[in-house]
Each structure stands twice: as structure tokens, then as C-alpha cells.
Design a protein around this motif. Sequence first.
Motif, short mmCIF file in Angstrom:
data_model
loop_
_atom_site.label_atom_id
_atom_site.label_comp_id
_atom_site.label_asym_id
_atom_site.label_seq_id
_atom_site.Cartn_x
_atom_site.Cartn_y
_atom_site.Cartn_z
N TYR A 1 0.86 -1.18 0.00
CA TYR A 1 0.00 0.00 0.00
C TYR A 1 0.89 1.23 0.00
O TYR A 1 1.77 1.36 0.86
CB TYR A 1 -0.92 0.01 1.23
CG TYR A 1 -1.68 1.31 1.40
CD1 TYR A 1 -2.54 1.76 0.40
CD2 TYR A 1 -1.51 2.09 2.54
CE1 TYR A 1 -3.23 2.95 0.54
CE2 TYR A 1 -2.20 3.28 2.69
CZ TYR A 1 -3.05 3.71 1.69
OH TYR A 1 -3.72 4.90 1.83
N ASN A 2 0.70 2.12 -0.99
CA ASN A 2 1.52 3.33 -1.12
C ASN A 2 3.02 3.02 -1.08
O ASN A 2 3.81 3.77 -0.50
CB ASN A 2 1.17 4.35 -0.04
CG ASN A 2 -0.04 5.18 -0.41
OD1 ASN A 2 -0.40 5.31 -1.58
ND2 ASN A 2 -0.69 5.77 0.59
N SER B 1 -4.42 -4.94 5.50
CA SER B 1 -5.18 -5.39 4.34
C SER B 1 -6.66 -5.09 4.53
O SER B 1 -7.34 -4.67 3.58
CB SER B 1 -4.98 -6.89 4.12
OG SER B 1 -3.62 -7.18 3.88
N VAL C 1 -7.17 -1.42 3.84
CA VAL C 1 -7.15 -1.13 2.41
C VAL C 1 -8.44 -1.61 1.76
O VAL C 1 -9.01 -0.93 0.90
CB VAL C 1 -5.92 -1.78 1.74
CG1 VAL C 1 -5.98 -1.64 0.22
CG2 VAL C 1 -4.63 -1.13 2.26
N SER D 1 1.67 -1.24 -6.24
CA SER D 1 0.98 -0.82 -5.01
C SER D 1 -0.43 -0.30 -5.29
O SER D 1 -0.69 0.30 -6.34
CB SER D 1 1.76 0.30 -4.32
OG SER D 1 2.85 -0.20 -3.58
N VAL D 2 -1.30 -0.52 -4.33
CA VAL D 2 -2.55 0.23 -4.26
C VAL D 2 -2.18 1.59 -3.67
O VAL D 2 -1.51 1.65 -2.64
CB VAL D 2 -3.58 -0.47 -3.36
CG1 VAL D 2 -4.85 0.37 -3.24
CG2 VAL D 2 -3.89 -1.87 -3.88
#
Length: 236
Positions: A77-78, A119, A122, A165-166
Amino acid sequence: MSGLNIRQRKQAPNVQHRRAAPQTIALRFTPPAQDGQPYKFEGYAVTWANVNSHGERFEKGAFADLIASGKRVHMYYNHAYMDWLTGNSAKRIGKWVELVEDDTGLLVKGELTPNMSQSNDVAAMLAHGTVDGLSIAFYEPNPIDVYQDNTGARVIRRVDLYEISVVDEPSDQTARITPTAEAIDAVRSAEDANKLLVNMGLSNDDATSLLARLKEVSQGATPVNQYQSVLDALDF
């Protein structure tokens, strides 16, 4: 294990980040049917037609060797930037289960790790539409795999990825998550359809208006092709 420097695991990898120029291709997502199952989603990490904020464009085929190799591409993530900055071990929030090149770009399908706090966070943001971007981290390509086109863009025709990445804000704004077939099949009411459209980026009023128009279409009150451009824009 000879020669392995464990401390380097806390150092950021030597890769370049490229968040995917504006256009809406939403991220597709499917909540798990039962507790303990992974949250599934898919979207375009790269689109061929767009130049990113670094003046780069990826050519179709750029990821063909990577895909053929079966190499594992990580998911964060990021880009886990806070972990790298603080020296903590970067946590992967899930895994990419499929990477495919199509006529639009690099389509990726992923699963978020069940019962993992980050998770779950997200997943909640994806479901609410709080985040809907994707971004790649790649190794510097070989100079023979890069050229400049007649627009001045740096075109990359072969590259190796470290992770995808998200992200909150992709630099290629076309790198977005789109609704899966499962999410569309799960629509059982106008409320479900409205919620799906809102998650895809429409305001609640616009979603309601579109559904009303589609009802008119189904009743033969309006020519279907009058709204086909709207449906195409939403990737239907």
C-alpha cells in the motif's frame, strides 16, 4: 545464506516508482463472500496510451518477458513508504495472482491477505472508493529498451517490475481499479446498482440519474445508443 545481509531487508529497494495522466478507468473489486476469504480486485497498473507525470509511456509488450518468466511481483500500500522511512519491515498487503497485457494496458488481478489489519484497512478504503489507484515500482530499464517518440515522450518497451501498489493518488491517473464481473453479478436491486456506480466514481445524484435513464431505455422510451457513450466510459 552465504553473503546475505539481513539488514538490507529494511532498506528501500533501488527501484523507480511510477504512479499511473487523467482519465477514469476505475478499480474493480469484489468483497469476500465469507469471513476469512480474500478481498479480490483488479485494474490497470499501466495504460499504453498515456504519458505519466515523468514524461514516460510504456509500450505494449513492455511486460511480456516479466509475465512469461512467472516472476513474483509484490503488493504494497503506497509502496510501504512509511515502513521504509522508519526502518521497519515493509508489510505486503496481499498478492498479485495474474498479470495480463491487453489492448488497454497491464491488467493486474490481486487478492488482499485475509485477517491482516492493514489489508482490512485497504479493503475498507477500496469498498468506499477512498482509494482507487495503482502504481508500479520498476528497475531502471536497459538503454536499448528505451527510446524517444516524436512527441518527446520517453518510451519504455521492456522493463522489470519489483512491486505494484494500491495508492491514494496514481501519477498515471488511468491506473484505476474497475468493477469485477462478480461485483456486477452481485447487483440485485437499484440500490446495489447505485452503490456500484458510486464506487466507480459517479456522484450519488449522477448514479441515480443514469439508472433512471437506463430504465427508460429498457422500456423503449429512449434509443439505447444515446447513452452508450456513458456506459463505455464506465467500462460496461
